[in-house]
Design a protein around this motif. Structure first.
Motif, short mmCIF file in Angstrom:
data_model
loop_
_atom_site.label_atom_id
_atom_site.label_comp_id
_atom_site.label_asym_id
_atom_site.label_seq_id
_atom_site.Cartn_x
_atom_site.Cartn_y
_atom_site.Cartn_z
N ALA A 148 62.18 -9.50 15.22
CA ALA A 148 61.15 -10.42 14.64
C ALA A 148 59.67 -9.84 14.68
O ALA A 148 58.75 -10.02 13.67
CB ALA A 148 61.22 -11.78 15.58
N PHE A 149 59.44 -9.04 15.60
CA PHE A 149 58.27 -8.35 16.03
C PHE A 149 57.95 -7.26 14.82
O PHE A 149 56.93 -6.97 14.43
CB PHE A 149 57.98 -7.58 17.48
CG PHE A 149 56.76 -7.02 17.73
CD1 PHE A 149 55.45 -7.68 17.66
CD2 PHE A 149 56.64 -5.67 17.94
CE1 PHE A 149 54.35 -7.06 18.05
CE2 PHE A 149 55.64 -4.96 18.03
CZ PHE A 149 54.46 -5.55 17.97
N VAL B 135 57.49 -7.92 24.18
CA VAL B 135 57.61 -8.88 23.19
C VAL B 135 57.84 -10.19 23.44
O VAL B 135 57.34 -10.86 22.82
CB VAL B 135 58.67 -8.33 21.86
CG1 VAL B 135 58.44 -9.38 20.55
CG2 VAL B 135 58.12 -6.97 21.43
N ARG B 136 58.87 -10.42 24.34
CA ARG B 136 59.01 -11.65 25.06
C ARG B 136 57.81 -12.52 25.51
O ARG B 136 57.83 -13.60 25.66
CB ARG B 136 60.09 -11.48 26.31
CG ARG B 136 59.23 -10.91 27.50
CD ARG B 136 60.06 -10.93 28.59
NE ARG B 136 59.31 -10.35 29.97
CZ ARG B 136 59.46 -9.06 30.17
NH1 ARG B 136 60.34 -8.11 29.19
NH2 ARG B 136 58.68 -8.36 30.80
N LYS C 285 53.52 -15.48 12.10
CA LYS C 285 52.10 -15.71 12.02
C LYS C 285 51.36 -14.60 12.03
O LYS C 285 51.00 -14.21 13.15
CB LYS C 285 51.82 -16.69 13.10
CG LYS C 285 52.41 -18.16 12.47
CD LYS C 285 51.96 -19.16 13.82
CE LYS C 285 52.45 -20.67 13.43
NZ LYS C 285 51.93 -21.64 14.34
N PHE C 286 51.10 -13.75 10.88
CA PHE C 286 50.49 -12.63 10.94
C PHE C 286 49.28 -12.52 11.54
O PHE C 286 48.75 -11.82 12.06
CB PHE C 286 50.55 -11.94 9.56
CG PHE C 286 51.76 -11.54 8.95
CD1 PHE C 286 52.25 -10.37 9.13
CD2 PHE C 286 52.58 -12.38 8.12
CE1 PHE C 286 53.61 -9.93 8.66
CE2 PHE C 286 54.04 -12.07 7.84
CZ PHE C 286 54.36 -10.95 7.95
N THR C 287 48.55 -13.72 11.42
CA THR C 287 47.22 -13.94 11.82
C THR C 287 46.95 -14.30 13.13
O THR C 287 45.81 -14.73 13.53
CB THR C 287 46.63 -15.00 10.92
OG1 THR C 287 47.20 -16.09 10.79
CG2 THR C 287 46.54 -14.20 9.43
N SER C 288 48.07 -14.69 13.93
CA SER C 288 47.94 -15.20 15.05
C SER C 288 46.99 -14.25 16.07
O SER C 288 47.14 -12.75 15.92
CB SER C 288 49.13 -15.47 15.90
OG SER C 288 49.73 -14.32 16.56
N ALA D 147 56.42 -17.57 20.82
CA ALA D 147 57.56 -17.60 20.19
C ALA D 147 57.31 -18.12 18.72
O ALA D 147 57.97 -17.60 17.65
CB ALA D 147 58.75 -18.39 20.89
N GLU D 148 56.78 -19.02 18.57
CA GLU D 148 56.20 -19.77 17.19
C GLU D 148 55.77 -18.68 16.37
O GLU D 148 56.07 -18.54 15.32
CB GLU D 148 55.40 -20.82 17.52
CG GLU D 148 55.17 -21.53 16.48
CD GLU D 148 54.47 -22.99 16.39
OE1 GLU D 148 53.38 -23.31 15.73
OE2 GLU D 148 55.11 -23.48 17.14
#
Length: 177
Positions: free
Chosen positions: A88-89, A40-41, A52-55, A45-46
């Motif tokens: 966050a993930f 996850v790291r 940002k579900f769509t990233s 980070a943004e």
């Protein structure tokens, strides 16, 4: 052969949790499983901080999880719970992302009381994500994880055996599905 995704919630490449994730991935691959690790790291980070579900990076992890037969979630314990970066993930995963999957928690911590973080922190979020088959999991004290003279990870006590049992359980559970 199972398709297994490891999700490492350690914020550090050098952490004991990250080393355990790499160890498990290698052991699974040696047993002919398709094992990939989401660190996850390494995600932007943004994307995590702004949900940002769509990233593209986040969508790629969702695809990996969707195709997985089993998921091993790893985290060090900070302040009695899993890491914020892992939180966050997990918040970005679809509501039933863990449905019909074997889920196994692996946690590292400084004191034995952190063992409870599996039951009180991780298992509830796994249930919210649709998991119905959550394996017992493995807690490893930080002091039980060391490096040998070649820099390879070694385990004190029964930690290695408990990880082997976890791998075996995933293989058996996958075969019975």
């Amino acid at each position: 052969m199972a398709n297994i995704i490891l999700i490492s919630g350690s914020p550090s490449k050098q952490s004991k949790t990250a080393k355990v994730a790499n160890y498990l991935q290698k052991q699974l691959q040696e047993r002919n499983h398709d094992a990939q690790c989401i660190h996850v790291r390494d995600l932007p980070a943004e994307d995590l901080l702004h949900a940002k579900f769509t990233s593209e990076a986040i969508r790629h992890t969702h695809e990996l999880i969707e195709r997985a037969d089993a998921i091993i979630v790893l985290s060090p314990v900070y302040k009695g719970s899993y890491t914020g970066i892992l939180k966050a993930f997990l918040d970005l995963l679809p509501e039933k992302a863990f449905a019909n999957k074997i889920i196994a928690p692996v946690v590292t911590g400084g004191i034995i009381a952190h063992l409870l973080s599996i039951e009180y922190s991780l298992k509830p979020i796994f249930s919210i994500l649709g998991a119905r088959e959550i394996l017992h999991g493995v807690f490893i004290l930080d002091q039980a994880i060391e490096k040998d003279e070649r820099g390879e990870i070694t385990f004190q006590g029964d930690a290695k055996q408990r990880l082997e049992d976890l791998i075996r359980s995933i293989s058996i559970e996958k075969a019975s599905v």
